[in-house]
Design an enzyme around this catalytic site. Structure first.
Site, PDB file in Angstrom:
ATOM      1  N   LYS A  36      75.537  58.858  60.156  1.00 60.53           N
ATOM      2  CA  LYS A  36      76.142  59.043  58.834  1.00 60.53           C
ATOM      3  C   LYS A  36      77.646  59.299  59.000  1.00 60.53           C
ATOM      4  CE  LYS A  36      71.683  60.572  57.760  1.00 60.53           C
ATOM      5  NZ  LYS A  36      71.001  59.357  57.367  1.00 60.53           N
TER       6      LYS A  36
ATOM      7  N   TRP B  25      63.133  65.721  54.391  1.00 57.86           N
ATOM      8  CA  TRP B  25      63.347  65.895  55.835  1.00 57.86           C
ATOM      9  C   TRP B  25      62.910  67.256  56.348  1.00 57.86           C
ATOM     10  CZ3 TRP B  25      63.189  61.466  57.749  1.00 57.86           C
ATOM     11  CH2 TRP B  25      63.802  60.381  57.120  1.00 57.86           C
TER      12      TRP B  25
ATOM     13  N   ASP C  35      69.172  71.256  60.552  1.00 56.86           N
ATOM     14  CA  ASP C  35      69.330  69.805  60.600  1.00 56.86           C
ATOM     15  C   ASP C  35      70.556  69.475  59.749  1.00 56.86           C
ATOM     16  OD1 ASP C  35      69.270  67.088  60.212  1.00 56.86           O
ATOM     17  OD2 ASP C  35      67.231  67.006  59.403  1.00 56.86           O
TER      18      ASP C  35
HETATM   19  N1  PMP Z   1      67.261  64.476  58.882  1.00 58.30           N
HETATM   20  C1  PMP Z   1      68.053  64.040  57.876  1.00 58.30           C
HETATM   21  C2  PMP Z   1      68.785  65.049  57.037  1.00 58.30           C
HETATM   22  C3  PMP Z   1      68.161  62.671  57.637  1.00 58.30           C
HETATM   23  O1  PMP Z   1      68.957  62.231  56.651  1.00 58.30           O
HETATM   24  C4  PMP Z   1      67.450  61.757  58.452  1.00 58.30           C
HETATM   25  C5  PMP Z   1      67.542  60.263  58.267  1.00 58.30           C
HETATM   26  N2  PMP Z   1      68.204  59.767  57.248  1.00 58.30           N
HETATM   27  C6  PMP Z   1      66.627  62.262  59.461  1.00 58.30           C
HETATM   28  C7  PMP Z   1      66.573  63.629  59.656  1.00 58.30           C
HETATM   29  C8  PMP Z   1      65.846  61.353  60.350  1.00 58.30           C
HETATM   30  O2  PMP Z   1      66.732  60.714  61.204  1.00 58.30           O
HETATM   31  P1  PMP Z   1      66.324  59.544  62.197  1.00 58.30           P
HETATM   32  O3  PMP Z   1      65.998  58.350  61.365  1.00 58.30           O
HETATM   33  O4  PMP Z   1      67.567  59.378  62.997  1.00 58.30           O
HETATM   34  O5  PMP Z   1      65.182  60.008  63.003  1.00 58.30           O
END
Ligand code: PMP
Length: 356
Positions: A191, A102, A167
């Site tokens: 989550k 991520w 994030d």
């Molecule tokens: N950042 C983290 C730490 C994640 O775990 C996720 C998705 N699991 C995301 C960003 C991306 O999120 P989204 O699918 O809501 O765009």
């Protein structure tokens, strides 16, 4: 509700059962008003009440003071990968720590939209402060506090001399966070906070209002700050569900209690892995092991399908690892009970004994 599985999904993931039951009870007729929350205007007194109460509960849970905005957006973590550089790179480069899926994606998007540099890159662990190299024109330092796919957490908050942006999608509300150390944090709700479709952003007010010229209105944080997140129609049902989750969280003891539980739950699973004599492998440096996503491989990968089938027979669901890293991943967010974790731990021990 005996037909519910032990759900270890990475997100959207397990919700507290009392929250689902309350939403079900209120679904067709919210508090006797004669209509569902789904059917209510976002500008109605009732909905605005739910929205304001949710913000207040977040402020209480994290002790957030008035220097910070609490905003509700859509677009998930991915839209934040774009909004952060659009709003914060007018005065210099975003500096990124990359240590998993991520943070890497966030960096690539920042590079496309603004100016971005890699300040440190590590594998299988979080970086240490002394390894971080900021560029001369650094405007902010960005990191992902819990890499959901890789199972890596930062054991401490990085100390850097520029705005800190994080994030926190997958460890939001799982531990106390000193918000005043941050310029901005964001988290997709799906989550620990609520259903998919809602993203929470907590930002220091004085940093807003300097986006790149090309920034669309809807991607400017100030738009949300100035309108109490109601510039357009917000995701009302997701906000309502998150409101119920906050009530549940406060009743259970808040973020301090969630931290205690997440340490207990994750330690239990890592102990099984560490005592399996190499049957299960976790590649993450011990001090960086995630307390939310316990990632492991079977030494004998040929047993993966047998392991998953056996788990299913024990009512254990969604433990297959992310397609990028393979293996297994048990996500143990706030709503995952110790009973679920003990069931998985016992199954892992038995499976290792049966197949060694
Ligand atoms: N950042 C983290 C730490 C994640 O775990 C996720 C998705 N699991 C995301 C960003 C991306 O999120 P989204 O699918 O809501 O765009």
């Amino acid at each position: 509700m005996s037909n519910r599985i032990y759900n270890f999904a990475a997100g959207p993931s397990a919700m507290p059962l009392p929250v689902l039951e309350e939403a079900a009870r209120e679904m067709t007729n919210w508090k006797g008003r004669g209509l569902s929350i789904l059917e209510m205007s976002h500008r109605s007194k009732d909905f605005v009440g739910i929205y304001k109460e949710t913000v207040e509960m977040l402020r209480d849970l994290y002790k957030i003071d008035d220097d910070y905005e609490v905003m509700f957006l859509q677009g998930g973590g991915h839209l934040q990968f774009a909004m952060v550089p659009l709003n914060f790179s007018s005065e210099g480069a975003g500096n990124y720590a990359i240590n998993g899926v991520w943070s890497k994606k966030a960096f690539l998007e920042a590079q496309r939209l603004g100016k971005a540099e890699i300040a440190i890159q590590t594998e299988n662990r979080a970086p240490r402060d002394e390894e971080i190299r900021l560029s001369k024109d650094a405007s902010y330092f960005y990191y992902c506090s819990n890499e959901t796919v890789n199972g890596i957490r930062y054991p401490s908050i990085p100390k850097v001399g520029v705005k800190l942006i994080s994030d926190m999608s997958s460890d939001f509300l799982s531990q106390p966070v000193p918000i005043n150390k941050f310029g901005l944090i964001f988290a997709g709700a799906q989550k620990n906070f609520g259903p998919a479709g809602l993203t929470v952003v907590i930002a220091r007010k004085e940093l807003l209002g300097k986006p790149l010229d090309k920034t669309p209105t809807m991607l400017n944080y100030e738009t949300y700050a100035k309108s109490e997140s109601m510039y357009n129609t917000p995701p009302t049902f997701a906000i309502y569900m998150s409101n119920l989750v906050c009530h549940w969280l406060i009743k259970e003891g808040g973020v301090e209690e969630m931290q205690r539980r997440s340490i207990a739950k994750s330690s239990h699973l890592y102990k099984v892995i560490d005592e399996s004599e190499g049957f299960y492998i976790n590649k993450i440096q011990k001090d960086s092991r995630s307390r939310m996503n316990v990632v492991f491989n079977l030494k004998n990968e040929a047993l993966n399908e047998v392991f998953l089938d056996g788990a299913k027979a024990k009512n254990i669901g969604n433990i297959k690892g992310h397609r990028i890293v393979g293996g297994m991943r048990a996500s143990i967010y706030n709503a995952v009970t110790m009973e679920a974790v003990e069931t998985l731990a016992e199954y892992m021990k038995q499976f290792a004994a049966d197949h060694s």
